[in-house]
Enzyme design. Structure first.
Site, PDB file in Angstrom:
ATOM      1  N   ARG A 126       0.860  -1.186   0.000  1.00 57.90           N
ATOM      2  CA  ARG A 126       0.000   0.000   0.000  1.00 57.90           C
ATOM      3  C   ARG A 126       0.895   1.234   0.000  1.00 57.90           C
ATOM      4  O   ARG A 126       0.931   2.004   0.962  1.00 57.90           O
ATOM      5  CB  ARG A 126      -0.916   0.006   1.233  1.00 57.90           C
ATOM      6  CG  ARG A 126      -2.010  -1.046   1.206  1.00 57.90           C
ATOM      7  CD  ARG A 126      -2.874  -0.919   2.436  1.00 57.90           C
ATOM      8  NE  ARG A 126      -4.056  -1.763   2.349  1.00 57.90           N
ATOM      9  CZ  ARG A 126      -5.047  -1.750   3.249  1.00 57.90           C
ATOM     10  NH1 ARG A 126      -4.985  -0.955   4.276  1.00 57.90           N
ATOM     11  NH2 ARG A 126      -6.091  -2.544   3.112  1.00 57.90           N
ATOM     12  N   ASP A 311     -12.335  -7.848   0.492  1.00 60.82           N
ATOM     13  CA  ASP A 311     -12.632  -8.002   1.911  1.00 60.82           C
ATOM     14  C   ASP A 311     -13.640  -9.109   2.183  1.00 60.82           C
ATOM     15  O   ASP A 311     -13.784  -9.558   3.316  1.00 60.82           O
ATOM     16  CB  ASP A 311     -13.161  -6.687   2.497  1.00 60.82           C
ATOM     17  CG  ASP A 311     -12.046  -5.674   2.734  1.00 60.82           C
ATOM     18  OD1 ASP A 311     -10.881  -6.039   2.562  1.00 60.82           O
ATOM     19  OD2 ASP A 311     -12.349  -4.526   3.089  1.00 60.82           O
TER      20      ASP A 311
END
Length: 440
Positions: A126, A311
């Protein structure tokens, strides 16, 4: 001190849980309040760690924040916004990645921002480099120093033409929060278009922003000199809803998720039905249960919205360990998201990880030597074990596997769960889970 969870498995989860505002929207909407010249109110706020972190950071920057936990309402008055002490920002932010999104609003408000070293769930790369490059395109000056990164706006920020190499949610949020008060027009191509992005746009539009979302993932923002406040009800958390749905599937339970919305779960519900789950959509939520005696294997690829969200993948992998046959899951969003499977394998799951793209279309990780595809054989007999929570969704998956396993498991590092699951222990107990909570 941190919580330790002892789980005695083998008991179906039955009952109801309630979900409130989305973790992926509420903290970002709170940051947006910094852009206003008047107070803002956000409602349907969950009691999670990310909300606490943003509350603290806003207060450090002079924002008056009043949080009514019972009603789920937060009032924010930014009229006294100021520069905060860098050491306090670093200490309070902890392992959160939220501070990167403060940059645009703070540059508009006080001309500068500071980003401490960033943390977050260890599920893949990230990098903040693209965030910083975006800010440079608006006219910001970046200085990386041992204590963190300093971002300054020597003059008023100006609009820019930008294109994302991948539809990153965080980068899209960065552009929106910076562009709305920049001079001129900003055009962002390759933007993320998740429901939480649209809800953030709704917040900004209520404040006075002019934002157009086009059909080809292009977002056009016309900068305005001043924004007001907003009054907004956050959309419910579709990721928490999907997690509890998977819990019903894995434990052969029956769970009504109050606040779950079909509109934001369409891709998940299709897969849920294919694997052998069933559901009943009601006005106030969705009831989830296992539709038959066995679960079906399937081939699944994660993707950005409107695809199957990353997710949702981890809790559903636990269900696939109980399916009759071989399933394949190709993760295309976070390259290291299958790290959580180590504990499942120790419990008895049959999971093999591969570097190849085991999906219909090769993804960006296929040539980068990441274990981003999984072959899952089932049904596997799971037995209890001890584990440490690795990340938010992986941690939920570990607990879910322990709830379905024979015997007792002990989970440490439970504080990570509080980042995105409101009143997690209370909800488990309310569903009939046989658990004990202690501290170490």
């Amino acid at each position: 001190m941190s919580n330790v969870l002892t789980i005695h498995g083998g008991k179906p989860l039955v009952g109801s849980v309630s979900v409130r505002g989305a973790k992926n929207l509420v903290p970002k909407a709170m940051v947006a309040a910094l852009l206003g010249s008047k107070p803002s109110v956000i409602r349907n706020v969950p009691e999670i760690k990310d909300v606490d972190v943003v509350t603290g950071l806003l207060r450090l920057h002079g924002v008056v924040v009043e949080h009514d936990c019972d009603s789920g309402e937060i009032y924010m008055d930014p009229t006294g916004v100021k520069t905060a002490n860098n050491a306090e920002i670093d200490a309070f932010a902890g392992d959160s990645r939220i501070p990167i999104l403060f940059c645009g609003p703070l540059m508009h408000a006080v001309g500068a921002a500071f980003i401490p070293d960033l943390g977050g769930c260890k599920i893949g790369d990230r990098p903040i480099d693209f965030h910083l490059e975006v800010l440079r395109q608006f006219g910001a000056e970046i200085s990386k120093e041992p204590t963190g990164t300093y971002i300054r706006a020597p003059r008023r920020l100006t609009g820019a033409k930008l294109e994302l190499p991948y539809p990153s949610v965080g980068a899209t949020e960065q552009v929106l929060l910076t562009a709305v008060k920049a001079d001129g027009i900003t055009e962002l191509k390759g933007a993320a278009v998740e429901p939480e992005i649209h809800d953030l746009i709704h917040v900004l539009q209520k404040m006075g922003a002019v934002i157009t979302v086009q059909t080809d993932r292009t977002i056009r923002i016309e900068g305005v000199p001043e924004l007001g406040g907003y009054n907004h009800v956050a959309l419910n958390d579709r990721n928490e809803s999907a997690s509890w749905a998977s819990a019903a599937l894995v434990t052969n339970g029956d769970i009504f998720v109050e606040g779950a919305t079909q509109r934001d779960l369409t891709a998940f519900l299709n897969v849920y039905r294919k694997i052998g789950g069933d559901f009943d959509v009601r006005d106030s939520g969705i009831r989830f249960w296992r539709g038959g005696d066995t679960l079906n294997p399937l081939v699944l690829e994660t993707d950005v919205h409107p695809g199957f969200m990353t997710d949702w993948q981890q809790p559903l992998v636990v269900a696939l360990t109980q399916a009759q046959g071989v399933s394949i899951v190709h993760e295309t969003v976070y390259e290291n998201r299958f790290g959580f499977t180590d504990a499942l394998i120790r419990m008895g799951a049959s999971i093999q990880l591969h570097r190849e793209c085991l999906g219909s279309v090769p993804c960006r990780f296929g040539q980068r030597n990441f274990l981003h595809s999984a072959v899952i054989s089932g049904p596997a007999k799971l037995t209890g074990t001890n584990f440490n929570i690795p990340d938010l969704r992986g941690g939920f998956s570990h607990v879910l596997a322990a709830l379905a396993a024979e015997g007792t498991s002990v989970a440490t590092g439970m504080a990570v769960i509080n980042r995105g699951y409101e009143k997690f222990f209370d909800k488990l107990e309310g569903l009939g889970a046989d658990i004990e909570i202690s501290e170490n």
